[in-house]
Design a protein around this motif. Structure first.
Motif, mmCIF file in Angstrom:
data_model
loop_
_atom_site.group_PDB
_atom_site.id
_atom_site.type_symbol
_atom_site.label_atom_id
_atom_site.label_comp_id
_atom_site.label_asym_id
_atom_site.label_seq_id
_atom_site.Cartn_x
_atom_site.Cartn_y
_atom_site.Cartn_z
ATOM 1 N N ASN A 1 -38.281 17.491 -35.458
ATOM 2 C CA ASN A 1 -37.447 16.658 -34.601
ATOM 3 C C ASN A 1 -35.986 17.040 -34.830
ATOM 4 O OD1 ASN A 1 -35.846 14.068 -33.872
ATOM 5 N ND2 ASN A 1 -37.853 13.793 -32.945
ATOM 6 N N ALA A 2 -35.320 17.483 -33.771
ATOM 7 C CA ALA A 2 -33.931 17.930 -33.873
ATOM 8 C C ALA A 2 -32.977 16.826 -33.431
ATOM 9 C CB ALA A 2 -33.709 19.172 -33.017
ATOM 10 N N ARG A 3 -31.961 16.564 -34.244
ATOM 11 C CA ARG A 3 -30.949 15.557 -33.931
ATOM 12 C C ARG A 3 -29.844 16.213 -33.116
ATOM 13 N NH1 ARG A 3 -30.457 14.749 -40.182
ATOM 14 N NH2 ARG A 3 -30.689 16.976 -39.819
ATOM 15 N N CYS A 4 -29.558 15.634 -31.943
ATOM 16 C CA CYS A 4 -28.667 16.273 -30.974
ATOM 17 C C CYS A 4 -27.371 15.470 -30.770
ATOM 18 C CB CYS A 4 -29.365 16.419 -29.625
ATOM 19 S SG CYS A 4 -30.929 17.298 -29.721
ATOM 20 N N LEU A 5 -26.314 16.197 -30.498
ATOM 21 C CA LEU A 5 -25.021 15.602 -30.170
ATOM 22 C C LEU A 5 -24.550 16.171 -28.842
ATOM 23 C CD1 LEU A 5 -22.567 13.856 -31.097
ATOM 24 C CD2 LEU A 5 -21.627 15.943 -32.110
ATOM 25 N N ILE A 6 -24.136 15.297 -27.933
ATOM 26 C CA ILE A 6 -23.576 15.726 -26.642
ATOM 27 C C ILE A 6 -22.058 15.640 -26.733
ATOM 28 C CG2 ILE A 6 -23.459 15.267 -24.166
ATOM 29 C CD1 ILE A 6 -26.180 13.830 -24.441
ATOM 30 N N VAL A 7 -21.378 16.754 -26.427
ATOM 31 C CA VAL A 7 -19.919 16.764 -26.427
ATOM 32 C C VAL A 7 -19.470 17.222 -25.040
ATOM 33 C CG1 VAL A 7 -17.832 17.604 -27.556
ATOM 34 C CG2 VAL A 7 -19.953 17.379 -28.881
ATOM 35 N N ASP A 8 -19.048 16.265 -24.216
ATOM 36 C CA ASP A 8 -18.713 16.562 -22.818
ATOM 37 C C ASP A 8 -17.817 15.442 -22.296
ATOM 38 O OD1 ASP A 8 -18.787 17.050 -19.952
ATOM 39 O OD2 ASP A 8 -20.586 18.248 -20.310
ATOM 40 N N ASP A 9 -16.752 15.799 -21.586
ATOM 41 C CA ASP A 9 -15.827 14.776 -21.090
ATOM 42 C C ASP A 9 -16.239 14.215 -19.733
ATOM 43 O OD1 ASP A 9 -15.227 17.241 -19.849
ATOM 44 O OD2 ASP A 9 -13.190 16.572 -19.376
ATOM 45 N N GLU A 10 -17.344 14.722 -19.165
ATOM 46 C CA GLU A 10 -17.810 14.220 -17.876
ATOM 47 C C GLU A 10 -18.960 13.240 -18.086
ATOM 48 O OE1 GLU A 10 -18.859 17.402 -15.253
ATOM 49 O OE2 GLU A 10 -17.196 18.664 -15.935
ATOM 50 N N PRO A 11 -18.792 11.962 -17.759
ATOM 51 C CA PRO A 11 -19.863 10.975 -17.952
ATOM 52 C C PRO A 11 -21.159 11.339 -17.248
ATOM 53 C CG PRO A 11 -17.776 9.878 -17.486
ATOM 54 C CD PRO A 11 -17.541 11.343 -17.257
ATOM 55 N N LEU A 12 -21.067 11.902 -16.035
ATOM 56 C CA LEU A 12 -22.273 12.272 -15.299
ATOM 57 C C LEU A 12 -23.025 13.378 -16.034
ATOM 58 C CD1 LEU A 12 -24.137 12.043 -12.881
ATOM 59 C CD2 LEU A 12 -22.627 13.623 -11.643
ATOM 60 N N ALA A 13 -22.278 14.361 -16.522
ATOM 61 C CA ALA A 13 -22.910 15.455 -17.263
ATOM 62 C C ALA A 13 -23.560 14.938 -18.537
ATOM 63 C CB ALA A 13 -21.875 16.534 -17.592
ATOM 64 N N GLN A 14 -22.902 13.990 -19.202
ATOM 65 C CA GLN A 14 -23.492 13.375 -20.391
ATOM 66 C C GLN A 14 -24.825 12.706 -20.059
ATOM 67 O OE1 GLN A 14 -21.135 10.619 -22.603
ATOM 68 N NE2 GLN A 14 -19.557 12.082 -23.169
ATOM 69 N N ARG A 15 -24.854 11.991 -18.954
ATOM 70 C CA ARG A 15 -26.069 11.260 -18.578
ATOM 71 C C ARG A 15 -27.222 12.209 -18.267
ATOM 72 N NH1 ARG A 15 -22.367 7.713 -15.995
ATOM 73 N NH2 ARG A 15 -22.686 8.689 -13.955
ATOM 74 N N VAL A 16 -26.915 13.326 -17.615
ATOM 75 C CA VAL A 16 -27.957 14.305 -17.287
ATOM 76 C C VAL A 16 -28.589 14.852 -18.562
ATOM 77 C CG1 VAL A 16 -28.395 16.597 -16.326
ATOM 78 C CG2 VAL A 16 -27.015 14.958 -15.043
ATOM 79 N N VAL A 17 -27.747 15.290 -19.511
ATOM 80 C CA VAL A 17 -28.269 15.843 -20.759
ATOM 81 C C VAL A 17 -29.011 14.776 -21.559
ATOM 82 C CG1 VAL A 17 -27.638 16.922 -22.961
ATOM 83 C CG2 VAL A 17 -26.514 17.649 -20.850
ATOM 84 N N GLU A 18 -28.462 13.552 -21.571
ATOM 85 C CA GLU A 18 -29.127 12.463 -22.294
ATOM 86 C C GLU A 18 -30.516 12.194 -21.704
ATOM 87 O OE1 GLU A 18 -28.289 7.842 -23.720
ATOM 88 O OE2 GLU A 18 -26.923 8.823 -22.290
#
Length: 242
Positions: free
Chosen positions: A2-19
């Motif tokens: 199980n890999a622990r992931c961090l999203i680093v992005d200033d675009e909320p929409l892009a964050q939601r897609v990756v999440e």
């Protein structure tokens, strides 16, 4: 794993897609989200992150500058709308380079590549070692021509360790360093002669004479432990072991 992931992005929409994509993959856990690179530092200093989905074009500190500043970076998959940064990202040894909007299929492939690296990094590297063979003589005078940085490089076959496919780019790892080119694994595989060079994974071609040892589903070439893909294993293992 199980890999622990961090999203680093200033675009909320892009964050939601990756999440959303992370939620669909049970082997991933979201450790946090940041809107700027500086906010990611506490997560990385705490050692609780295995994989970072990193945007490039962000305020204050770009993703590339942030990555350069890290002494011991985790695995990184770049997520961006700007293809012109691809070569610079690959020079920093990122796992993959995803262009927005990101299809789930490409996200899935990039994550599996990262998980392969994590599994190999966690595996012991001390099973039956094979003597390091000399580079094969058939490649001594042959060269591989690739375009990079508006130049055509002629790389002697005898200096090649392995070739890594990275999206629409390839990185040729040699005893003198590495060169990243906008090229295809298919073309390079056709040009490099077997059995001197073997395609052992969708993303890897190795110089057979540079294999130090075989361990399970991986081979040691130079400083890297490279995975053998399931669909290649039955064909290439007899060639490597023989």
């Amino acid at each position: 794993m199980n890999a622990r992931c961090l999203i680093v992005d200033d675009e909320p929409l892009a964050q939601r897609v990756v999440e959303k994509y992370i939620e669909q993959m049970p082997m991933l856990t979201l450790a946090g989200k940041c809107s700027c690179a500086i906010d990611a530092v506490p997560y990385l200093n705490g050692g609780g992150v295995d994989l970072v989905f990193l945007d490039i074009n962000m305020p204050t500190l770009t993703g590339v500058d942030f990555l350069r500043s890290l002494r011991n970076p985790p695995l990184v998959i770049i997520t961006t709308a700007y293809p012109e940064y691809a070569i610079e990202g690959f020079e920093l040894d990122v796992v993959d380079y995803l262009l927005k909007p990101i299809p789930f299929e490409r996200f899935f492939k990039a994550v599996n590549k990262a998980l392969d690296r994590l599994r190999l990094g966690a595996a012991p590297v001390a099973l039956a070692a094979m003597p390091v063979p000399e580079p094969l003589s058939a490649t001594e005078n042959a060269v591989l021509a690739v375009k990079a940085d508006k130049r055509i490089y002629k790389i002697p076959h005898s200096t090649i360790l392995f070739i890594e496919g990275l999206g629409d780019y390839v990185t040729i790892h040699t005893v003198k360093g590495k060169i990243t080119s906008h090229d295809t694994m298919k073309r390079l595989e056709a040009e490099l002669c077997r059995p001197d060079f073997l395609r052992i994974h969708k993303s890897y071609i190795i110089a057979a004479g540079r294999v130090e040892y075989i361990e399970g589903n991986a081979v040691k070439v130079g400083e890297e432990l490279i995975p053998i893909g399931k669909s290649y294993r039955d064909e290439v293992l007899p060639l490597l072991e023989g």
